[in-house]
Design a protein around this motif. Structure first.
Motif, PDB file in Angstrom:
ATOM      1  N   ASP A  42       0.821  -1.219   0.000  1.00  0.00           N
ATOM      2  CA  ASP A  42       0.000   0.000   0.000  1.00  0.00           C
ATOM      3  C   ASP A  42       0.852   1.266   0.000  1.00  0.00           C
ATOM      4  O   ASP A  42       0.326   2.371  -0.074  1.00  0.00           O
ATOM      5  N   GLN A  43       2.187   1.100   0.097  1.00  0.00           N
ATOM      6  CA  GLN A  43       3.115   2.241   0.141  1.00  0.00           C
ATOM      7  C   GLN A  43       2.806   3.143   1.337  1.00  0.00           C
ATOM      8  O   GLN A  43       3.100   4.332   1.324  1.00  0.00           O
ATOM      9  N   ALA A 226      -2.490  11.999  -9.568  1.00  0.00           N
ATOM     10  CA  ALA A 226      -3.098  13.237 -10.065  1.00  0.00           C
ATOM     11  C   ALA A 226      -2.123  14.398  -9.958  1.00  0.00           C
ATOM     12  O   ALA A 226      -2.018  15.227 -10.875  1.00  0.00           O
ATOM     13  N   ALA A 227      -1.399  14.469  -8.844  1.00  0.00           N
ATOM     14  CA  ALA A 227      -0.423  15.540  -8.649  1.00  0.00           C
ATOM     15  C   ALA A 227       0.665  15.493  -9.711  1.00  0.00           C
ATOM     16  O   ALA A 227       1.089  16.529 -10.247  1.00  0.00           O
ATOM     17  N   LYS A 228       1.081  14.281 -10.037  1.00  0.00           N
ATOM     18  CA  LYS A 228       2.117  14.098 -11.049  1.00  0.00           C
ATOM     19  C   LYS A 228       1.613  14.522 -12.432  1.00  0.00           C
ATOM     20  O   LYS A 228       2.331  15.166 -13.206  1.00  0.00           O
ATOM     21  N   LYS A 239       4.320   6.825   5.563  1.00  0.00           N
ATOM     22  CA  LYS A 239       5.713   6.666   5.154  1.00  0.00           C
ATOM     23  C   LYS A 239       6.097   7.866   4.304  1.00  0.00           C
ATOM     24  O   LYS A 239       5.234   8.584   3.813  1.00  0.00           O
ATOM     25  N   ASP A 240       7.417   8.056   4.095  1.00  0.00           N
ATOM     26  CA  ASP A 240       7.840   9.059   3.127  1.00  0.00           C
ATOM     27  C   ASP A 240       7.446   8.539   1.744  1.00  0.00           C
ATOM     28  O   ASP A 240       7.956   7.527   1.280  1.00  0.00           O
ATOM     29  N   GLN A 241       6.520   9.232   1.089  1.00  0.00           N
ATOM     30  CA  GLN A 241       5.979   8.767  -0.195  1.00  0.00           C
ATOM     31  C   GLN A 241       6.576   9.497  -1.396  1.00  0.00           C
ATOM     32  O   GLN A 241       6.062   9.399  -2.501  1.00  0.00           O
ATOM     33  N   SER A 242       7.681  10.200  -1.181  1.00  0.00           N
ATOM     34  CA  SER A 242       8.275  10.978  -2.269  1.00  0.00           C
ATOM     35  C   SER A 242       8.751  10.111  -3.427  1.00  0.00           C
ATOM     36  O   SER A 242       8.798  10.566  -4.571  1.00  0.00           O
ATOM     37  N   ALA A 243       9.079   8.848  -3.157  1.00  0.00           N
ATOM     38  CA  ALA A 243       9.550   7.974  -4.231  1.00  0.00           C
ATOM     39  C   ALA A 243       8.488   7.756  -5.303  1.00  0.00           C
ATOM     40  O   ALA A 243       8.805   7.449  -6.448  1.00  0.00           O
ATOM     41  N   LEU A 244       7.212   7.939  -4.936  1.00  0.00           N
ATOM     42  CA  LEU A 244       6.131   7.747  -5.909  1.00  0.00           C
ATOM     43  C   LEU A 244       6.086   8.874  -6.936  1.00  0.00           C
ATOM     44  O   LEU A 244       5.605   8.674  -8.055  1.00  0.00           O
ATOM     45  N   ALA A 245       6.557  10.055  -6.562  1.00  0.00           N
ATOM     46  CA  ALA A 245       6.594  11.206  -7.479  1.00  0.00           C
ATOM     47  C   ALA A 245       7.509  12.255  -6.864  1.00  0.00           C
ATOM     48  O   ALA A 245       7.039  13.219  -6.246  1.00  0.00           O
TER      49      ALA A 245
END
Length: 333
Positions: A42-43, A226-228, A239-245
């Motif tokens: 689920d990241q 959507a942000a991307k 979690k730190d989700q920065s790796a997703l975008a």
């Protein structure tokens, strides 16, 4: 003589059997984790809790097992399945386990359990809770100072007192530094529907929101997508989700479920387990903000650190309900 030999052999076998039975639990500690419907991958929250047990596996030598829940109907059967395997500890991830955990703890009074995000008052259950409102306040401060449109969004998963702690903590942080900002709030009624998360995010963005924070598990993956696509900021959670975008996740509010599962695993390993409520806030390193992608300016980090210090010192008590939020007045720092 033969009878004596047979009797001696039987006695020896019995002694060895008893010895094996007595020492069978002195081996490796086994901990079972049961995910909520978001599952592993689920990241977010489930992954974080699982990582904490991974650390315990590496550092403490425990063995970890997992059962993933397809629906809430799986919670009690999964708890029962692990209890019948006689795990040293069974962890249920998420407040939706509360009723099932109450039932299982009574059915298996000698089994040790832990539940994340809920309180189950039983001597064999450790309740692992967090001050989500404190970490959310910090990312609210960041959002309130970083917004260019003065319009900010919040997406919750299933509406509940727990998720509203994220909402009102976030809104309080915005209010502390930018009381004129408008905040859009929507709930997805899900923790796994990424498509719904994306849909809500696009609507909020069309209304002018240039920063959107989520507390919605897998739903938040849709927000980040959507942000991307549209080029606005998302704020991750758990979690730190920065790796997703990396170019579109401004920061993340990290909720250290990994620390909580590691600590309770350590307690089991050391024979110090207690069936009580544990609460992890900023002071206990249970929540914080994170920026692995390096998108925060020095000014934004300095502001967040200033408010973080004030919360830890007790100068600010962050609201976690609508009533507390409406009465909240941020002190001047």
């Amino acid at each position: 003589m033969i009878k004596k030999i047979i009797a001696l052999l039987l006695t020896t076998v019995l002694v060895l059997t008893l010895a094996v039975g007595c020492t069978s639990k002195t081996g490796k500690v086994t901990i079972g984790m049961i995910t909520d419907t978001g599952g592993l991958g689920d990241q977010s929250f489930n992954d974080s809790a699982w990582e904490g047990l991974g650390r315990a596996e590496k550092e403490l030598g425990i063995e970890r097992k997992v059962l993933e829940s397809e629906s809430a109907d799986d919670y009690l059967p999964n708890l029962t399945s692990f209890a019948e395997e006689k795990m040293d500890l069974i962890i249920g991830v998420g407040y939706l386990f509360d009723k099932s955990m109450e039932t299982a703890s009574k059915q298996f009074p000698d089994q040790k359990f832990a539940i994340i995000d809920a309180v189950v008052n039983a001597p064999n259950v450790a309740s692992l809770t967090f001050k989500e409102e404190e970490g959310s306040f910090l990312v609210g401060v960041i959002a309130g100072l970083a917004t260019k449109t003065n319009k900010i969004g919040f997406i919750g998963g299933m509406k509940s007192p727990l998720i509203q702690k994220f909402e009102y903590g976030f809104r309080a942080g915005i209010k502390a530094v930018n009381p004129n900002a408008e905040v859009f709030v929507n709930y997805a009624d899900s923790f796994e529907d990424a498509a719904k998360g994306k849909e809500i995010a696009l609507v909020q963005h069309e209304k002018g929101a240039d920063i959107i924070y989520h507390a919605a598990g897998g739903v938040g993956v849709g927000l980040i997508e959507a942000a991307k696509e549209k080029g606005f900021w998302a704020i991750g959670v758990d979690k730190d989700q920065s790796a997703l975008a990396p170019k579109n996740v401004l920061c993340s509010m990290i909720k250290r479920a990994d620390n909580a599962t590691y600590y309770v695993a350590k307690a089991i390993k050391e024979g110090k387990f207690e069936g009580k409520v544990y609460t992890y806030g900023l002071k206990e390193e249970g929540v914080d903000y994170s920026d692995k992608a390096g998108n925060l300016t020095k000014e934004l980090k300095d502001a967040a650190e200033k408010y973080k210090k004030a919360i830890i010192e007790g100068k600010i008590v962050v609201p976690k309900t609508k009533e507390e939020f409406e009465k909240f007045e941020a002190p001047k720092l």
